[in-house]
Write a protein that holds these residues in place. Structure first.
Motif, PDB file in Angstrom:
ATOM      1  N   HIS A 126      71.604  -8.678  89.962  1.00 46.53           N
ATOM      2  CA  HIS A 126      70.840  -9.253  88.852  1.00 46.53           C
ATOM      3  C   HIS A 126      70.373  -8.170  87.877  1.00 46.53           C
ATOM      4  CE1 HIS A 126      70.647 -13.202  90.679  1.00 46.53           C
ATOM      5  NE2 HIS A 126      70.142 -12.697  91.781  1.00 46.53           N
ATOM      6  N   HIS A 127      70.092  -7.003  88.433  1.00 52.60           N
ATOM      7  CA  HIS A 127      69.516  -5.928  87.628  1.00 52.60           C
ATOM      8  C   HIS A 127      69.921  -4.613  88.260  1.00 52.60           C
ATOM      9  CE1 HIS A 127      66.653  -4.126  84.830  1.00 52.60           C
ATOM     10  NE2 HIS A 127      66.153  -3.417  85.817  1.00 52.60           N
ATOM     11  N   LEU A 128      70.309  -3.660  87.428  1.00 49.88           N
ATOM     12  CA  LEU A 128      70.803  -2.371  87.903  1.00 49.88           C
ATOM     13  C   LEU A 128      69.969  -1.259  87.295  1.00 49.88           C
ATOM     14  CD1 LEU A 128      73.151  -1.037  89.541  1.00 49.88           C
ATOM     15  CD2 LEU A 128      74.409  -0.916  87.385  1.00 49.88           C
ATOM     16  N   VAL A 129      69.549  -0.320  88.124  1.00 54.46           N
ATOM     17  CA  VAL A 129      68.775   0.826  87.667  1.00 54.46           C
ATOM     18  C   VAL A 129      69.627   2.082  87.854  1.00 54.46           C
ATOM     19  CG1 VAL A 129      66.659   2.175  87.952  1.00 54.46           C
ATOM     20  CG2 VAL A 129      66.612  -0.302  88.339  1.00 54.46           C
ATOM     21  N   VAL A 130      70.038   2.710  86.729  1.00 57.46           N
ATOM     22  CA  VAL A 130      70.846   3.934  86.789  1.00 57.46           C
ATOM     23  C   VAL A 130      70.452   4.839  85.637  1.00 57.46           C
ATOM     24  CG1 VAL A 130      72.858   2.929  87.955  1.00 57.46           C
ATOM     25  CG2 VAL A 130      72.706   2.833  85.456  1.00 57.46           C
ATOM     26  N   GLY A 131      70.812   6.101  85.734  1.00 53.92           N
ATOM     27  CA  GLY A 131      70.541   7.037  84.656  1.00 53.92           C
ATOM     28  C   GLY A 131      71.425   6.762  83.447  1.00 53.92           C
ATOM     29  N   LEU A 147      78.017  -0.866  81.037  1.00 58.21           N
ATOM     30  CA  LEU A 147      77.236  -1.719  81.927  1.00 58.21           C
ATOM     31  C   LEU A 147      76.362  -2.692  81.131  1.00 58.21           C
ATOM     32  CD1 LEU A 147      76.149   0.917  84.593  1.00 58.21           C
ATOM     33  CD2 LEU A 147      77.682  -1.021  84.969  1.00 58.21           C
ATOM     34  N   GLU A 148      75.725  -2.208  80.079  1.00 57.65           N
ATOM     35  CA  GLU A 148      74.895  -3.080  79.245  1.00 57.65           C
ATOM     36  C   GLU A 148      75.736  -4.186  78.602  1.00 57.65           C
ATOM     37  OE1 GLU A 148      71.084  -0.776  77.476  1.00 57.65           O
ATOM     38  OE2 GLU A 148      73.024  -0.143  76.630  1.00 57.65           O
ATOM     39  N   SER A 149      76.912  -3.809  78.101  1.00 56.13           N
ATOM     40  CA  SER A 149      77.774  -4.770  77.427  1.00 56.13           C
ATOM     41  C   SER A 149      78.286  -5.843  78.385  1.00 56.13           C
ATOM     42  CB  SER A 149      78.953  -4.034  76.779  1.00 56.13           C
ATOM     43  OG  SER A 149      79.873  -4.939  76.212  1.00 56.13           O
ATOM     44  N   VAL A 150      78.811  -5.405  79.532  1.00 56.41           N
ATOM     45  CA  VAL A 150      79.321  -6.362  80.513  1.00 56.41           C
ATOM     46  C   VAL A 150      78.176  -7.190  81.086  1.00 56.41           C
ATOM     47  CG1 VAL A 150      80.531  -6.622  82.701  1.00 56.41           C
ATOM     48  CG2 VAL A 150      81.272  -4.876  81.071  1.00 56.41           C
ATOM     49  N   GLY A 151      77.038  -6.549  81.321  1.00 62.83           N
ATOM     50  CA  GLY A 151      75.894  -7.271  81.862  1.00 62.83           C
ATOM     51  C   GLY A 151      75.440  -8.388  80.946  1.00 62.83           C
ATOM     52  N   ALA A 152      75.462  -8.150  79.632  1.00 60.68           N
ATOM     53  CA  ALA A 152      75.068  -9.186  78.671  1.00 60.68           C
ATOM     54  C   ALA A 152      75.998 -10.388  78.757  1.00 60.68           C
ATOM     55  CB  ALA A 152      75.064  -8.606  77.262  1.00 60.68           C
ATOM     56  N   GLU A 153      77.266 -10.147  79.085  1.00 60.51           N
ATOM     57  CA  GLU A 153      78.237 -11.240  79.201  1.00 60.51           C
ATOM     58  C   GLU A 153      78.180 -11.923  80.565  1.00 60.51           C
ATOM     59  OE1 GLU A 153      82.036  -9.591  78.436  1.00 60.51           O
ATOM     60  OE2 GLU A 153      81.607  -9.083  76.333  1.00 60.51           O
ATOM     61  N   ARG A 154      77.912 -11.139  81.621  1.00 57.33           N
ATOM     62  CA  ARG A 154      78.033 -11.669  82.975  1.00 57.33           C
ATOM     63  C   ARG A 154      76.697 -11.962  83.649  1.00 57.33           C
ATOM     64  NH1 ARG A 154      82.938 -11.064  85.262  1.00 57.33           N
ATOM     65  NH2 ARG A 154      82.037 -12.601  86.680  1.00 57.33           N
ATOM     66  N   GLY A 155      75.598 -11.735  82.946  1.00 56.19           N
ATOM     67  CA  GLY A 155      74.318 -12.199  83.459  1.00 56.19           C
ATOM     68  C   GLY A 155      73.526 -11.213  84.292  1.00 56.19           C
ATOM     69  N   PHE A 156      73.728  -9.908  84.094  1.00 53.72           N
ATOM     70  CA  PHE A 156      72.846  -8.931  84.742  1.00 53.72           C
ATOM     71  C   PHE A 156      72.333  -7.948  83.694  1.00 53.72           C
ATOM     72  CE2 PHE A 156      77.046  -6.916  85.233  1.00 53.72           C
ATOM     73  CZ  PHE A 156      76.800  -5.598  84.864  1.00 53.72           C
ATOM     74  N   THR A 157      71.224  -7.328  84.002  1.00 51.96           N
ATOM     75  CA  THR A 157      70.607  -6.381  83.074  1.00 51.96           C
ATOM     76  C   THR A 157      70.663  -4.980  83.651  1.00 51.96           C
ATOM     77  OG1 THR A 157      68.453  -6.947  84.037  1.00 51.96           O
ATOM     78  CG2 THR A 157      69.064  -8.058  81.991  1.00 51.96           C
ATOM     79  N   VAL A 158      70.481  -3.994  82.771  1.00 49.21           N
ATOM     80  CA  VAL A 158      70.567  -2.584  83.165  1.00 49.21           C
ATOM     81  C   VAL A 158      69.333  -1.857  82.645  1.00 49.21           C
ATOM     82  CG1 VAL A 158      71.986  -0.501  83.164  1.00 49.21           C
ATOM     83  CG2 VAL A 158      73.071  -2.747  82.910  1.00 49.21           C
ATOM     84  N   GLU A 159      68.767  -1.023  83.497  1.00 51.97           N
ATOM     85  CA  GLU A 159      67.556  -0.271  83.146  1.00 51.97           C
ATOM     86  C   GLU A 159      67.771   1.203  83.428  1.00 51.97           C
ATOM     87  OE1 GLU A 159      62.834  -0.041  84.571  1.00 51.97           O
ATOM     88  OE2 GLU A 159      64.215  -1.502  85.449  1.00 51.97           O
ATOM     89  N   ASN A 160      67.279   2.047  82.537  1.00 55.91           N
ATOM     90  CA  ASN A 160      67.379   3.491  82.709  1.00 55.91           C
ATOM     91  C   ASN A 160      66.376   3.967  83.756  1.00 55.91           C
ATOM     92  OD1 ASN A 160      68.070   6.140  82.357  1.00 55.91           O
ATOM     93  ND2 ASN A 160      67.104   6.360  80.363  1.00 55.91           N
ATOM     94  N   THR A 161      66.770   4.966  84.528  1.00 51.73           N
ATOM     95  CA  THR A 161      65.851   5.541  85.507  1.00 51.73           C
ATOM     96  C   THR A 161      64.752   6.332  84.808  1.00 51.73           C
ATOM     97  OG1 THR A 161      67.298   7.467  85.717  1.00 51.73           O
ATOM     98  CG2 THR A 161      67.592   5.704  87.318  1.00 51.73           C
ATOM     99  N   ARG A 162      63.594   6.362  85.419  1.00 55.44           N
ATOM    100  CA  ARG A 162      62.467   7.096  84.852  1.00 55.44           C
ATOM    101  C   ARG A 162      62.551   8.563  85.274  1.00 55.44           C
ATOM    102  NH1 ARG A 162      58.467   2.472  87.097  1.00 55.44           N
ATOM    103  NH2 ARG A 162      59.127   0.808  85.686  1.00 55.44           N
TER     104      ARG A 162
END
Length: 323
Positions: A126-131, A147-162
């Motif tokens: 559902h959600h991926l956390v990567v650098g 990842l952001e582009s495919v996620g927008a199409e396939r229903g998952f989100t991507v977040e940058n690591t802190r």
């Protein structure tokens, strides 16, 4: 916490309605060597989002690590072996560890195959956390933007690591490794959040130590360690008992050691340790490994090492809650 070994086992679980991944997951991907403070912050990000959605948190790691696959013996030394890493991830509160075998077949995955077969079909992410510098797939063609582009199409989100900063610089496994290489134990501890430790199972050795008045617990290491030399240590047995001691980690050049090992002498301990697990924390460096001209010279130096270790321990007692 559950360990999933390999993509075949992941595929079996993906079609099982009783699988812990049946409702998907929140995931992160990396080596997680050392599980340092930066890694711990990433895990907190993953666990927080997983708690919000009521799905498991997943850390995906590799065996061997990619640099080990490509560079072999020239790869940087590990901060911790697989078992120790798994236990550290367990302690950090991760629900599932997916350990993928890094081999020719895996490295041939295209970026889209990686996303489709592993992230979507396998993990149901559902959600991926990567650098934002994360690269994946054959020839490292996949990146954060893909990842952001495919996620927008396939229903998952991507977040940058802190990013976690300590002493003015980013915390990383490479930085920890470099500090250990120059005996910077205190600085490495600030990055790790705890003293540098090595876990392992005690095996039968040559029993040379007994003949020179210094019986040791011997732990064989799969790869060259991140630090080498003689150290003051605090070792914890698998029953929770802890002992101060002195340890040599490296190749034992005087006795023509061929395989890296950790040899630990526990002060004020009587008994046998064969087959038991030790957790060895490194507190202070005494000297580098040296090849002596004779076993007698080695014996004399070990006696001096023990004396110096006891003197240091007397001046640097652990707080009561660390005992």
């Amino acid at each position: 916490m559950r360990l999933i070994r390999g993509l075949t086992n992941l595929q079996r679980l993906s079609g099982d309605p009783a699988s812990p991944l049946a409702r998907g997951c929140i995931a992160t991907i990396g080596n997680f060597d050392g599980v340092h403070r930066g890694h711990q912050t990433i895990i907190d990000q993953v666990r927080s989002r997983a708690s919000e959605l009521g799905v498991p948190s997943v850390v995906m790691i590799f065996e061997p690590q990619p640099q080990e696959f490509f560079q072999g013996r020239d790869a940087p030394p590990r901060l911790m072996p697989f078992r120790q890493k798994f236990e550290a991830l367990l302690a950090a509160g991760v629900d599932i560890v997916l350990c993928v075998r890094f081999n020719d077949r895996f490295r041939s995955y295209s970026a889209m195959e990686f996303v489709e077969h592993i992230l979507i079909d396998g993990l149901g992410v559902h959600h991926l956390v990567v650098g934002d510098d994360f690269r994946f797939g054959c020839d490292r063609a996949g990146d954060f933007r893909l990842l952001e582009s495919v996620g927008a199409e396939r229903g998952f989100t991507v977040e940058n690591t802190r990013t976690v900063m300590v002493d003015g610089d980013r915390v990383s496994s490479t930085r920890v490794r470099n500090l250990l290489n120059v005996n910077g134990l205190e600085a490495a501890e600030r990055l790790l959040g705890h003293p540098y430790r090595v876990h392992g199972r005690v095996v039968y050795g040559r029993q040379l130590g007994r003949t020179i008045g210094a019986p040791t617990a011997n732990i064989l290491l799969d790869r060259m360690p991140a630090l080498r030399g003689v150290y003051v240590v605090r070792a914890t047995l698998d029953n929770g008992e802890s002992y101060d001691g002195a340890a040599n980690i490296g190749l034992r050049p005087t006795v023509d050691g061929k395989r890296p090992s950790l040899e630990v002498h526990l002060f004020d301990f009587a008994g046998t340790l064969y087959g038991r697990h030790l957790d060895v924390g490194f507190r202070h460096g005494l000297r580098d490994e040296v090849k002596f001209d004779s076993v007698d010279e080695l014996r004399q130096q070990i006696a001096r090492d023990f004396e110096q270790a006891r003197e240091w321990l007397a001046d640097n007692p652990l707080p009561a809650d660390d005992d």
